[in-house]
Write an enzyme that holds these catalytic residues in place. Structure first.
Site, mmCIF file in Angstrom:
data_model
loop_
_atom_site.group_PDB
_atom_site.id
_atom_site.type_symbol
_atom_site.label_atom_id
_atom_site.label_comp_id
_atom_site.label_asym_id
_atom_site.label_seq_id
_atom_site.Cartn_x
_atom_site.Cartn_y
_atom_site.Cartn_z
ATOM 1 C CE1 TYR A 154 -3.946 1.956 0.611
ATOM 2 C CE2 TYR A 154 -2.926 3.218 2.369
ATOM 3 C CZ TYR A 154 -4.102 2.996 1.414
ATOM 4 O OH TYR A 154 -4.718 4.124 1.500
ATOM 5 C CE LYS A 158 -3.671 4.956 -1.597
ATOM 6 N NZ LYS A 158 -4.628 5.257 -2.484
HETATM 7 P P1 NAD Z 1 -13.489 2.113 0.605
HETATM 8 O O1 NAD Z 1 -13.056 0.532 0.653
HETATM 9 O O2 NAD Z 1 -14.585 2.519 1.591
HETATM 10 O O3 NAD Z 1 -14.057 2.465 -0.909
HETATM 11 C C1 NAD Z 1 -13.364 2.072 -2.160
HETATM 12 C C2 NAD Z 1 -14.195 2.200 -3.237
HETATM 13 O O4 NAD Z 1 -13.162 1.761 -4.258
HETATM 14 C C3 NAD Z 1 -15.239 1.070 -3.098
HETATM 15 O O5 NAD Z 1 -16.220 1.530 -3.407
HETATM 16 C C4 NAD Z 1 -14.681 -0.099 -4.217
HETATM 17 O O6 NAD Z 1 -15.610 -0.749 -4.751
HETATM 18 C C5 NAD Z 1 -13.971 0.807 -5.223
HETATM 19 N N1 NAD Z 1 -12.824 0.080 -5.866
HETATM 20 C C6 NAD Z 1 -12.044 -0.793 -5.306
HETATM 21 N N2 NAD Z 1 -11.500 -1.363 -6.409
HETATM 22 C C7 NAD Z 1 -11.775 -0.873 -7.490
HETATM 23 C C8 NAD Z 1 -11.425 -0.994 -8.815
HETATM 24 N N3 NAD Z 1 -10.604 -1.984 -9.054
HETATM 25 N N4 NAD Z 1 -12.196 -0.299 -9.809
HETATM 26 C C9 NAD Z 1 -13.167 0.601 -9.437
HETATM 27 N N5 NAD Z 1 -13.177 0.859 -8.394
HETATM 28 C C10 NAD Z 1 -12.805 0.175 -7.081
HETATM 29 O O7 NAD Z 1 -12.296 2.928 0.542
HETATM 30 P P2 NAD Z 1 -11.974 4.336 1.175
HETATM 31 O O8 NAD Z 1 -11.646 4.607 2.578
HETATM 32 O O9 NAD Z 1 -13.186 5.454 0.979
HETATM 33 O O10 NAD Z 1 -10.726 4.819 0.484
HETATM 34 C C11 NAD Z 1 -10.640 5.498 -0.928
HETATM 35 C C12 NAD Z 1 -9.366 6.061 -1.154
HETATM 36 O O11 NAD Z 1 -8.883 6.772 -0.198
HETATM 37 C C13 NAD Z 1 -8.544 4.836 -1.418
HETATM 38 O O12 NAD Z 1 -7.662 5.262 -2.500
HETATM 39 C C14 NAD Z 1 -7.581 4.917 -0.017
HETATM 40 O O13 NAD Z 1 -6.528 4.176 -0.490
HETATM 41 C C15 NAD Z 1 -7.493 6.438 0.142
HETATM 42 N N6 NAD Z 1 -7.327 6.580 1.667
HETATM 43 C C16 NAD Z 1 -8.228 5.946 2.559
HETATM 44 C C17 NAD Z 1 -7.898 6.387 4.092
HETATM 45 C C18 NAD Z 1 -8.565 5.764 4.928
HETATM 46 O O14 NAD Z 1 -8.066 6.015 6.299
HETATM 47 N N7 NAD Z 1 -9.854 5.380 4.775
HETATM 48 C C19 NAD Z 1 -6.650 6.976 4.239
HETATM 49 C C20 NAD Z 1 -5.819 7.450 3.314
HETATM 50 C C21 NAD Z 1 -6.112 7.198 2.043
#
Ligand code: NAD
Length: 246
Positions: A154, A158
């Protein structure tokens, strides 16, 4: 930061941070394409945007597929006759210590988080450069900046996304296309739901602002970087992490 007349694609828009971003951009006037592997959830988000009076569509696409992302951009351009904003938000985790990490866990995370952003960026740039206006916002992570034990795949994806951001920014600045990233800290979504309370408390001790973030905190940063308000900013990484990385 008004986005009236602008057309935005948000990947991974079905839930969590992506959903919050999609609805934030819509609430500031953008027409949106909610893209996700889960069409039902993307449709629900598009319906919410329509209820605000926006044009909105839901699309099923796997960002790992170059073909599907090309079709995605084409469909959006055909429907809305423009494509101004791309938010590369789709992301997954497959955590584990390096010595126990399976090759498929490495590949899956790099494919969705990094190759997915490359595919979507390439597919959308074609339309943005012709318009001479574009905004690309990549959702990186504090983990890509600081590293994290148990998340080598991961963190690498990133950190790679940050390199991609800066390269796209340099290649396309002359066409008035900006590319920036946001690096969220720990945000309360399905992705972090599984962390037990003890781990959450430990994380909070490392956050100067003393709390986990919410999807809206990230969406506000993305709104700024998607709008005319950020027209002199490109190749930057905006930390939205309560002060974790400084
Ligand atoms: P989440 O798992 O709640 O949502 C992710 C969404 O992406 C889901 O709806 C899923 O169906 C979709 N998805 C997954 N694989 C896919 C693909 N191959 N093609 C199209 N859609 C796809 O995650 P989140 O927490 O909302 O995270 C969203 C983004 O933010 C991610 O990139 C994550 O790495 C980043 N992020 C999250 C956090 C956190 O603490 N939640 C922190 C830093 C960064």
């Amino acid at each position: 930061m008004q986005l009236t007349g602008k057309v935005a694609i948000i990947t991974g828009a079905g839930q969590g941070i992506g959903k919050s971003i999609a609805l934030k951009l819509a609430s500031y006037g953008a027409d949106i394409a909610a893209v996700d592997v889960n069409l039902e959830r993307a449709q629900a988000v598009a319906n919410e945007a329509k209820a605000m009076g926006r044009r909105a569509m839901a699309l099923k696409a796997d960002v790992v597929s170059a073909k599907e992302t090309e079709e995605m951009a084409e469909k959006v351009f055909k429907e809305f006759e423009a494509l101004h904003i791309l938010v590369n938000n789709a992301g997954i985790t497959r955590d584990g210590l390096i010595l126990r990490m399976k090759e498929e866990d490495w590949d899956a995370v790099l494919n969705v988080n990094l190759k997915g952003a490359f595919n979507c960026t390439k597919a959308c740039l074609k339309y943005m450069t012709k318009q001479r206006w574009g905004r690309i916002v990549n959702i990186a992570s504090v983990v890509g900046v600081l590293g994290n034990a148990g998340q080598a795949n991961y963190a690498a994806s990133k950190a790679g996304l940050i390199g991609l951001t800066k390269s796209v920014a340099r290649e396309f600045a002359s066409r008035n296309v900006t590319c920036n990233a946001v690096a969220p800290g720990y945000i309360e979504t399905a992705m972090t739901e599984s962390l037990d309370d003890k781990v959450k408390q430990e994380i909070i001790t490392k956050v100067p602002l003393g709390r986990l973030g919410g999807p809206n905190d990230v969406a506000m940063g993305v709104l700024f970087l998607s709008s005319n308000a950020s027209s002199y900013i490109t190749g930057q990484v905006l930390s939205i992490d309560g002060g974790m990385a400084m």
